[in-house]
Scaffold this active site. Structure first.
Site, PDB file in Angstrom:
ATOM      1  N   THR A 226    -115.435  35.338  -7.452  1.00 28.90           N
ATOM      2  CA  THR A 226    -114.128  34.708  -7.534  1.00 28.90           C
ATOM      3  C   THR A 226    -113.395  34.961  -6.238  1.00 28.90           C
ATOM      4  O   THR A 226    -113.981  35.433  -5.274  1.00 28.90           O
ATOM      5  CB  THR A 226    -113.356  35.278  -8.740  1.00 28.90           C
ATOM      6  OG1 THR A 226    -112.120  34.574  -8.823  1.00 28.90           O
ATOM      7  CG2 THR A 226    -113.102  36.750  -8.591  1.00 28.90           C
TER       8      THR A 226
ATOM      9  N   SER B 221     -95.844  26.612   4.313  1.00 29.43           N
ATOM     10  CA  SER B 221     -94.444  26.610   4.722  1.00 29.43           C
ATOM     11  C   SER B 221     -93.703  27.840   4.190  1.00 29.43           C
ATOM     12  O   SER B 221     -94.252  28.643   3.500  1.00 29.43           O
ATOM     13  CB  SER B 221     -93.751  25.354   4.285  1.00 29.43           C
ATOM     14  OG  SER B 221     -94.208  24.809   3.112  1.00 29.43           O
TER      15      SER B 221
ATOM     16  N   ASN C  58     -99.668  23.392  -3.336  1.00 32.82           N
ATOM     17  CA  ASN C  58    -100.643  23.292  -2.247  1.00 32.82           C
ATOM     18  C   ASN C  58    -100.107  22.495  -1.059  1.00 32.82           C
ATOM     19  O   ASN C  58    -100.496  22.737   0.079  1.00 32.82           O
ATOM     20  CB  ASN C  58    -101.947  22.685  -2.769  1.00 32.82           C
ATOM     21  CG  ASN C  58    -102.743  23.702  -3.540  1.00 32.82           C
ATOM     22  OD1 ASN C  58    -103.409  24.541  -2.947  1.00 32.82           O
ATOM     23  ND2 ASN C  58    -102.653  23.677  -4.863  1.00 32.82           N
TER      24      ASN C  58
ATOM     25  N   LYS D  68    -107.398  38.618  -8.237  1.00 32.06           N
ATOM     26  CA  LYS D  68    -106.403  37.652  -7.805  1.00 32.06           C
ATOM     27  C   LYS D  68    -107.085  36.309  -7.647  1.00 32.06           C
ATOM     28  O   LYS D  68    -108.290  36.221  -7.381  1.00 32.06           O
ATOM     29  CB  LYS D  68    -105.714  38.077  -6.501  1.00 32.06           C
ATOM     30  CG  LYS D  68    -106.601  38.144  -5.265  1.00 32.06           C
ATOM     31  CD  LYS D  68    -106.866  36.850  -4.546  1.00 32.06           C
ATOM     32  CE  LYS D  68    -105.582  36.119  -4.237  1.00 32.06           C
ATOM     33  NZ  LYS D  68    -105.916  34.799  -3.582  1.00 32.06           N
TER      34      LYS D  68
ATOM     35  N   GLU E 272    -102.827  27.240 -10.302  1.00 29.03           N
ATOM     36  CA  GLU E 272    -101.598  26.742  -9.689  1.00 29.03           C
ATOM     37  C   GLU E 272    -101.042  25.548 -10.459  1.00 29.03           C
ATOM     38  O   GLU E 272    -101.650  24.485 -10.508  1.00 29.03           O
ATOM     39  CB  GLU E 272    -101.870  26.369  -8.230  1.00 29.03           C
ATOM     40  CG  GLU E 272    -102.143  27.596  -7.388  1.00 29.03           C
ATOM     41  CD  GLU E 272    -102.681  27.260  -6.008  1.00 29.03           C
ATOM     42  OE1 GLU E 272    -102.563  28.126  -5.127  1.00 29.03           O
ATOM     43  OE2 GLU E 272    -103.232  26.165  -5.817  1.00 29.03           O
TER      44      GLU E 272
ATOM     45  N   THR F 106    -101.564  36.255  -4.075  1.00 27.92           N
ATOM     46  CA  THR F 106    -101.063  35.287  -3.081  1.00 27.92           C
ATOM     47  C   THR F 106    -100.206  34.268  -3.826  1.00 27.92           C
ATOM     48  O   THR F 106     -99.026  34.498  -4.033  1.00 27.92           O
ATOM     49  CB  THR F 106    -102.212  34.615  -2.308  1.00 27.92           C
ATOM     50  OG1 THR F 106    -103.189  34.118  -3.228  1.00 27.92           O
ATOM     51  CG2 THR F 106    -102.876  35.605  -1.363  1.00 27.92           C
TER      52      THR F 106
END
Length: 409
Positions: free
Chosen positions: A193, A409, A404, A182, A280, A156
């Site tokens: 996870t 969007s 995040n 992932k 991230e 993702t």
């Protein structure tokens, strides 16, 4: 960019006899990317799993857990990205069942023999027709050596695909283990996870496989945190096709089981660390070691107090050896009888705090040198026992906020 993750090459992921993988592009969230994965399993494959304990667990978690606890052997898994099918009520359950039923019809098994998984945006209806329509495409490219494409299909917000293989010898027989995972944000251990799939061709009994997945998880995925959030969709699945040709492993004291347990745990730990390294916006990979505690539980409390702290994580991003933030986290971890005068704190191999304050030998430039590296080790010695634990985390950067903030969007 991910912190020190070598590029993954397709040939590095070894096929597992008795298991095939196929992917499809269904444009669930956006066009032009793989977002469906189907894994088919030979008869007599044993499957074990652990799942999130989030009370708002996703519909596919509820269905997969139910199917796994049933009496029928699992013959396939179906995974979609781009939509979590979480917070979707009864319609989400119905959509997960419909996905399983459609795949079951295509491969000739019962609905209860299929495990569904989803990951992506929460509280949006699953585009079930897109998934069902593209299942034949995934089945059309089934192949045992499709692990790399599978690792891509479950991503993702991940920047890179994550996978690892290992081979071991068990009584003269070569046994293979391959796993993919992932996860990038919303990572915090709660039995598993985000999504992880590990397979082996070893022959091992179901009770031992159940024990093995829990053992490996507790020493891998349950030792990582990116941001302290636990997903609604977390799952780790372990599959054993039994086609390696080894004498079936039936007791936990068998050296063959101990070797298999160590190898699968290594694969799980490497995958878990890749998730943190790909956190991230991560720029630093941080290892938190807590030693010489009375119990593993109190060591874990201290480790997570440090690993969860946004003040410590942002200091790591800034390469700032802000020792006060670390000492504060140790102090509020919840050890009521902690003698802070016994605690020693190290950054890398540099002693930075002891006797309740800054170490006399510590120099700020040494701390800054340690903190500027892409990999940082924070070591705490409680000096009150023999227990220890290790947790892996990452820093929090500007990009974490941006990723995040823009997620939907």
């Amino acid at each position: 960019m991910p912190v020190n993750i070598p590029p993954l090459l397709p040939e590095q992921l070894l096929p597992i006899p008795g298991l095939s993988l196929g992917t499809a592009e269904a444009s669930i969230k956006r066009p032009g990317r793989k977002d469906i994965l189907v894994i088919t399993l030979a008869e007599n494959t044993r499957v074990a799993g652990v799942f999130t304990r989030n009370r708002f667990c996703a519909a596919p978690v509820t269905v997969a857990r139910s199917h796994l606890m049933g009496s029928l052997p699992i013959r396939a898994l179906v995974i979609n990205t781009g939509n979590a099918n979480a917070g979707t009520g009864q319609s989400g359950i119905d959509h997960a069942h419909a996905t399983c039923a459609s795949l079951a019809r295509l491969i000739g098994c019962q609905t209860q023999q299929v495990l569904p998984f989803s990951t992506g945006v929460i509280m949006e209806p699953l585009p079930v027709e897109k998934i069902i329509t593209h299942l034949p495409q995934a089945l059309a490219n089934l192949a045992p050596d499709n692990w790399f494409a599978a690792a891509q299909a479950i991503m993702t917000t991940d920047i890179v695909p994550k996978g690892v293989s290992r081979q071991i010898q068990i009584n003269g027989t070569t046994v293979t283990i391959t796993g993919i995972a992932k996860g990038s944000g919303m990572i915090h251990p709660n039995m598993a996870t985000m999504l992880g799939y590990i397979a082996t061709d070893a022959a091992v009994t179901q009770p031992l496989l159940d024990d093995l997945v829990r053992y490996a998880t507790d020493r891998s995925f349950n030792c990582v945190t990116v941001d302290g959030d636990t997903s609604t969709n977390d799952a780790l699945i372990l599959m054993a096709t039994g086609q390696a040709g080894n004498t079936p492993i039936t007791v936990s004291t068998d050296p063959a089981f101990i070797s298999l347990q160590a190898a699968i745990t290594e694969v799980a730990a490497l995958l878990a660390q890749m998730i943190v390294r790909d956190g991230e916006g991560a720029t630093k990979f941080i290892t938190v070691q807590v030693e010489s505690g009375k119990t593993r539980e109190e060591c874990t409390k201290v480790a997570y107090a440090i690993a969860h702290s946004p003040l410590i994580k942002t200091a790591c991003f800034a390469s700032d050896p802000n020792l006060g933030r670390i000492l504060a986290a140790i102090g509020y971890a919840g050890i009521e009888d902690l003698d802070v005068n016994l605690v020693q704190l190290y950054l890398g191999n540099i002693l930075v705090a002891e006797h309740g304050g800054r170490a006399a030998s510590y120099r700020e430039e040494d701390g800054q040198r340690i903190m500027q590296a892409p990999e940082i080790t924070i070591q705490v010695k409680l000096n009150r026992g023999n227990a220890s634990t290790t947790v892996w985390t990452c820093d929090l950067s500007y990009d974490y906020v941006k990723i995040n903030a823009d997620y939907r969007s």
